[in-house]
Design an enzyme around this catalytic site. Structure first.
Site, PDB file in Angstrom:
ATOM      1  N   LYS A  35       0.849  -1.202   0.000  1.00  0.00           N
ATOM      2  CA  LYS A  35       0.000   0.000   0.000  1.00  0.00           C
ATOM      3  C   LYS A  35       0.883   1.251   0.000  1.00  0.00           C
ATOM      4  O   LYS A  35       2.095   1.164   0.241  1.00  0.00           O
ATOM      5  CB  LYS A  35      -0.939  -0.016   1.208  1.00  0.00           C
ATOM      6  CG  LYS A  35      -0.268   0.040   2.552  1.00  0.00           C
ATOM      7  CD  LYS A  35      -1.245  -0.380   3.635  1.00  0.00           C
ATOM      8  CE  LYS A  35      -0.601  -0.491   4.986  1.00  0.00           C
ATOM      9  NZ  LYS A  35      -0.611   0.715   5.761  1.00  0.00           N
ATOM     10  N   ARG A 130     -10.149   0.131  15.197  1.00  0.00           N
ATOM     11  CA  ARG A 130      -9.997   0.857  13.950  1.00  0.00           C
ATOM     12  C   ARG A 130     -11.072   0.297  13.019  1.00  0.00           C
ATOM     13  O   ARG A 130     -12.192   0.768  13.053  1.00  0.00           O
ATOM     14  CB  ARG A 130      -8.566   0.698  13.413  1.00  0.00           C
ATOM     15  CG  ARG A 130      -8.104   1.880  12.625  1.00  0.00           C
ATOM     16  CD  ARG A 130      -6.614   1.854  12.325  1.00  0.00           C
ATOM     17  NE  ARG A 130      -6.160   0.663  11.610  1.00  0.00           N
ATOM     18  CZ  ARG A 130      -4.946   0.550  11.058  1.00  0.00           C
ATOM     19  NH1 ARG A 130      -4.082   1.541  11.152  1.00  0.00           N
ATOM     20  NH2 ARG A 130      -4.583  -0.553  10.432  1.00  0.00           N
ATOM     21  N   TYR A 256      18.139  29.369   9.444  1.00  0.00           N
ATOM     22  CA  TYR A 256      16.976  30.106   9.941  1.00  0.00           C
ATOM     23  C   TYR A 256      16.899  30.088  11.453  1.00  0.00           C
ATOM     24  O   TYR A 256      17.210  29.079  12.095  1.00  0.00           O
ATOM     25  CB  TYR A 256      15.690  29.508   9.354  1.00  0.00           C
ATOM     26  CG  TYR A 256      15.504  29.833   7.890  1.00  0.00           C
ATOM     27  CD1 TYR A 256      15.408  31.149   7.447  1.00  0.00           C
ATOM     28  CD2 TYR A 256      15.433  28.819   6.943  1.00  0.00           C
ATOM     29  CE1 TYR A 256      15.242  31.445   6.107  1.00  0.00           C
ATOM     30  CE2 TYR A 256      15.256  29.111   5.603  1.00  0.00           C
ATOM     31  CZ  TYR A 256      15.169  30.429   5.180  1.00  0.00           C
ATOM     32  OH  TYR A 256      15.011  30.712   3.862  1.00  0.00           O
ATOM     33  N   MET A 304      13.926  24.489   3.261  1.00  0.00           N
ATOM     34  CA  MET A 304      13.136  23.825   2.218  1.00  0.00           C
ATOM     35  C   MET A 304      14.005  22.967   1.288  1.00  0.00           C
ATOM     36  O   MET A 304      13.644  21.855   0.927  1.00  0.00           O
ATOM     37  CB  MET A 304      12.367  24.867   1.398  1.00  0.00           C
ATOM     38  CG  MET A 304      11.475  24.241   0.345  1.00  0.00           C
ATOM     39  SD  MET A 304      10.665  25.445  -0.716  1.00  0.00           S
ATOM     40  CE  MET A 304       9.393  26.080   0.351  1.00  0.00           C
TER      41      MET A 304
HETATM   42  C1  LIG Z   1      -4.364  -4.322   7.940  1.00  0.00           C
HETATM   43  C2  LIG Z   1      -2.888  -4.175   7.838  1.00  0.00           C
HETATM   44  N1  LIG Z   1      -2.138  -5.266   7.695  1.00  0.00           N
HETATM   45  C3  LIG Z   1      -0.800  -5.196   7.604  1.00  0.00           C
HETATM   46  C4  LIG Z   1      -0.146  -4.000   7.645  1.00  0.00           C
HETATM   47  C5  LIG Z   1       1.350  -3.991   7.547  1.00  0.00           C
HETATM   48  O1  LIG Z   1       1.895  -3.463   8.706  1.00  0.00           O
HETATM   49  P1  LIG Z   1       3.475  -3.358   8.880  1.00  0.00           P
HETATM   50  O2  LIG Z   1       3.940  -2.391   7.853  1.00  0.00           O
HETATM   51  O3  LIG Z   1       3.644  -2.834  10.264  1.00  0.00           O
HETATM   52  O4  LIG Z   1       4.001  -4.724   8.656  1.00  0.00           O
HETATM   53  C6  LIG Z   1      -0.889  -2.842   7.812  1.00  0.00           C
HETATM   54  C7  LIG Z   1      -0.203  -1.561   7.929  1.00  0.00           C
HETATM   55  O5  LIG Z   1      -0.680  -0.591   8.457  1.00  0.00           O
HETATM   56  C8  LIG Z   1      -2.305  -2.929   7.900  1.00  0.00           C
HETATM   57  O6  LIG Z   1      -3.045  -1.825   8.054  1.00  0.00           O
END
Ligand SMILES: Cc1ncc(COP(=O)(O)O)c(C=O)c1O
Length: 368
Positions: A35, A130, A256, A304
């Site tokens: 992701k 969550r 800065y 920056m």
């Molecule tokens: C549902 C779910 N599974 C797996 C992962 C992978 O987590 P990690 O990067 O800590 O291994 C995430 C990451 O947020 C997640 O949201």
């Protein structure tokens, strides 16, 4: 000439880290969690190195399409499931497996017209609060899915909130186990931290582990353990060069807000890297950095486009010297991203995901 900054992606490291996940979970199948564009590394860049995984897990439907377009025919899991009913059409068309975490997603599935029943991962909220059905609501959700002709196989999943910390996973495992004891289906519980820290302990079901951050070479439980402890290698290096040198006398200030004042004579290098490249502005004086592969620290505020590093103890370093902001230097010296993240009060995940679009990214064909 472009600015001398670049990010390198190391396919060798990705492949080795994936092997590390397998070693930690020898009986499990491994989801490569890609992701957020493979945690900032780029799905297309990471794909070849991660093809040895059993599946790809991600959130974004466009990213799922990208993985299919790269030629992946195996499992793809949408970790948050679908966001609206028409997403299910794409799931049918591309054979995407998807999490189901709420009643609305079951309603949409029930109304979905498909020839191809879907593989779903029913998500339990086992304590993180969550996404997911509570343990009390889980069986009813499972029964609803089981009754749907749109659903093929139901797998069971949950996610840990404290796998990297002192509280651990036992309370969530207990909630999950109790509510799923006699339900059939594959189980997926462990993220990177749980895979590395807890999987060997009895009682953690793991048909599939979800390896994210470990693939990218950051320790999920830094600073308790570092990447070397877990045998992980950085998959991203951010490198730049010294583009200016200044001699400081005692009392001179840097940058800065005059945030740094020299107490002695110093030589500093000005590096072509700033917060517009994704280097955290929160990194104060003292953040570790490698110049020509040797450790030194930043001085003053990150601006920056530039930051300053102390060259006083590095007489051979100067204009044009290589600077490694995180990852590996050309000569192999290592600066874990976790150390830089810590100096900014954050975690390696955020830094790699926040690499700015203006930074050119190159795949390091030589490896390492
Ligand atoms: C549902 C779910 N599974 C797996 C992962 C992978 O987590 P990690 O990067 O800590 O291994 C995430 C990451 O947020 C997640 O949201």
């Amino acid at each position: 000439m472009p600015r001398p900054i670049e990010a390198l992606i190391h396919p060798d490291a990705l492949a080795r880290n994936l092997a590390r996940a397998r070693a930690a979970a020898p009986d499990a199948k491994v989801w490569a969690v890609v992701k957020a564009n493979a945690y900032g590394h780029g799905i297309a860049r990471a794909y070849d190195a991660l093809r040895g995984a059993d599946g790809f897990a991600l959130l974004d439907l466009a990213e799922a399409e990208q993985v299919r377009a790269l030629g992946w025919r195996g499992p793809i899991l949408l970790l948050e499931g679908v966001f609206e009913p028409r997403d299910l059409e794409l799931c049918s068309r591309l054979n995407l497996w998807h999490a189901v975490h709420c009643a609305e997603q079951i309603d949409w599935l029930a109304a979905h017209k498909t020839q191809q029943p879907h593989r779903v991962f029913l998500k339990m909220n086992s304590g993180m609060n969550r996404l997911g059905f509570t343990p009390a609501a889980y069986r009813a959700a499972w029964a609803r899915l089981e009754a749907l002709p749109q659903v093929d196989e139901i797998s069971l999943m949950t996610h840990f909130g404290d796998a990297d910390g002192a509280r651990g996973i036992a309370h969530q495992v207990a909630a999950f186990e109790q509510a799923t004891r006699d339900l059939p289906g594959e189980r997926s519980l462990a993220n990177s931290a749980a895979t590395l820290r807890h999987l060997a302990a009895a009682g953690v079901a793991a048909d599939w582990v979800r390896a994210g951050i470990l693939l990218y070479g950051s320790a999920p439980d830094f600073p308790e353990h570092d990447s070397a402890h877990w045998g992980l290698r950085p998959a991203m290096s951010l490198r730049s060069r010294v583009i200016g040198v200044q001699q400081l006398s005692p009392g001179d200030t840097v940058g800065y807000a005059s945030a740094f004042t020299a107490e002695r004579a110093m030589r500093i290098g000005i590096v072509a890297c700033g917060y517009a490249d994704g280097y955290p502005r929160h990194c104060g004086t003292g953040t570790p950095v490698l110049v020509d592969g040797q450790r030194t620290t930043t001085v003053g505020r990150v601006s920056m486009d530039m930051l300053a590093v102390d060259l006083s103890a590095l007489p051979a370093a100067g204009f044009g010297s290589e600077v490694t902001l995180w990852g590996t230097a050309a000569g192999g010296a290592l600066l874990p991203i976790d150390e830089v993240a810590r100096a900014a009060g954050t975690i390696g995940y955020e830094l790699m995901c926040a690499l700015a679009p203006r930074v050119p990214v190159r795949v390091d064909a030589a490896g390492g």
